[in-house]
Every structure is written in C-alpha cells, then in structure tokens.
Design a protein around this motif. Structure first.
Motif, short mmCIF file in Angstrom:
data_model
loop_
_atom_site.label_atom_id
_atom_site.label_comp_id
_atom_site.label_asym_id
_atom_site.label_seq_id
_atom_site.Cartn_x
_atom_site.Cartn_y
_atom_site.Cartn_z
N TRP A 29 32.11 53.91 -3.82
CA TRP A 29 32.99 52.94 -3.15
C TRP A 29 32.58 52.77 -1.69
O TRP A 29 32.53 51.65 -1.18
N HIS A 33 31.62 49.41 -0.04
CA HIS A 33 32.65 48.90 0.87
C HIS A 33 32.71 49.80 2.11
O HIS A 33 33.71 50.51 2.32
N ALA A 199 32.68 49.99 -8.35
CA ALA A 199 32.51 49.63 -6.94
C ALA A 199 31.91 48.25 -6.79
O ALA A 199 32.24 47.52 -5.88
#
Length: 199
Positions: A29, A33, A199
């Motif tokens: 993740w 991000h 993700a």
C-alpha cells in the motif's frame, strides 16, 4: 491523501500469519500510495475491555450522572470510534479462532458499533453512517472454511460492516495453514496473490 486504519487481533506476535499478511499489505500500500497515512491499532498489545456496565452507563447516562469509570469507558469508546470515523480504508487482520473472530476484535466492534454515531435507527430499520469507506479483511485459518457452514468469520464481519454502512468489503483468506503437505504454502501464496492486486 487517504487514511488507512489497521486493526490487528492475533494473540501471537511471532509466527502470526495474519500479521505477516498485514505487513505485506502495508508494504504494498505504501509503495502504491506513498502519501497515505497508516495507523495500526494492536488489540493484542493494547486490548480493549469487553462490553460491560461501565460502557453502557457511559453511553446512556447524562454526563452529570456518570461515574468516573463510566466516563473513562465512554472516552475510550469515543477515541476508538473517532479513529474509525477518520479512516477512509479499514483493514481487519483476523485469525480464525474456534470458527470465528478473536474476542479482542469483537470487543473493539462492541465499542464502535454505536447508535447515532456509526449507525442510526430509522422508520425502515437501521441505517449505516459510514458510507464511502472500503474494508479489507485478512484472515488466517488452520483449515479450509471459505463458503462452508463452519465459517462464522466472513458472514458475521460482512453483516457488521454493512450494518455501519461499509459495503465495499474484500476478504483475503490464507487457508489450510495447519493441514500439512503443501496446503500451508498454497494458502499463503493464494493470499499473497490477492494482496498484490489490492494496492
């Protein structure tokens, strides 16, 4: 920027598969991000008390009638609920204990499923107030239970998530971990393959 809340509930720290899945989720993740914030609440290291008279009193009594213990219980519930309200993405890491979720996770849910805060009652029934959020549930299971009558994790968690308005829920099961042979490796590989798509 999104805010991710991760709830760990495995009683084990070392050799916990659900914690391994959590770490994989976090790494992937963050790579996808990098601007998102991630908060981890570990219910094994910092357990939440089970629902009791003090918490019920904190919810139901006027402020001037609460005891110190009731006020403390309410403050804890408020903290947990505000943490959930602030999150855009919820991750529940839940090993299967006796066909269901750990009692620590149930205790957390009992603190955050709150009438007037995360759901409300209407003329047509209860309505969830946490719409627009996503949830991922990472499970670790000794046997293979998905889709069977012995799986009391997924149906229950889908129901409580939907009850508070979270309908976008994805389950990632690592199953067969105690079955011997190549089941353990296969279960982990399948879970990690699904995680790679998240993700």
């Amino acid at each position: 920027m999104s805010r991710v809340l991760i709830i760990e509930s495995s009683a084990r720290q070392q050799d916990s598969v659900s914690r391994q899945l959590t770490q994989t989720f976090i790494q992937q993740w963050q790579a996808a991000h990098p601007g998102d914030s991630i908060t981890v609440r570990d219910l094994a290291r910092n357990p939440v008390p089970h629902l009791d008279a003090n918490l019920l009193g904190g919810w139901m009594k006027p402020a001037e009638q609460r005891s110190a213990a009731e006020q403390d219980s309410l403050q804890r519930s408020n903290e947990l609920t505000e943490e959930l309200l602030a999150a855009d993405v919820l991750v529940l890491a839940a090993p299967m204990y006796n066909f269901a979720i750990p009692s620590t996770l149930k205790a957390w849910l009992d603190h955050v499923l709150r009438a007037g805060v995360t759901f409300k009652y209407t003329d047509t029934g209860p309505q969830g107030l946490l719409t627009g959020k996503r949830a991922y549930v990472l499970t670790a299971r000794g046997g293979i239970y998905a889709g069977s009558s012995a799986d009391h994790q997924e149906p229950y968690l889908r129901q409580v998530m939907g009850f508070i308005g979270i309908h976008d829920v994805e389950f990632i099961h690592a199953e067969g971990l105690n079955m011997g042979g190549d089941f353990h490796e296969k279960g982990l590989n399948q879970a990690n393959a699904k995680l790679a798509q998240v993700a």
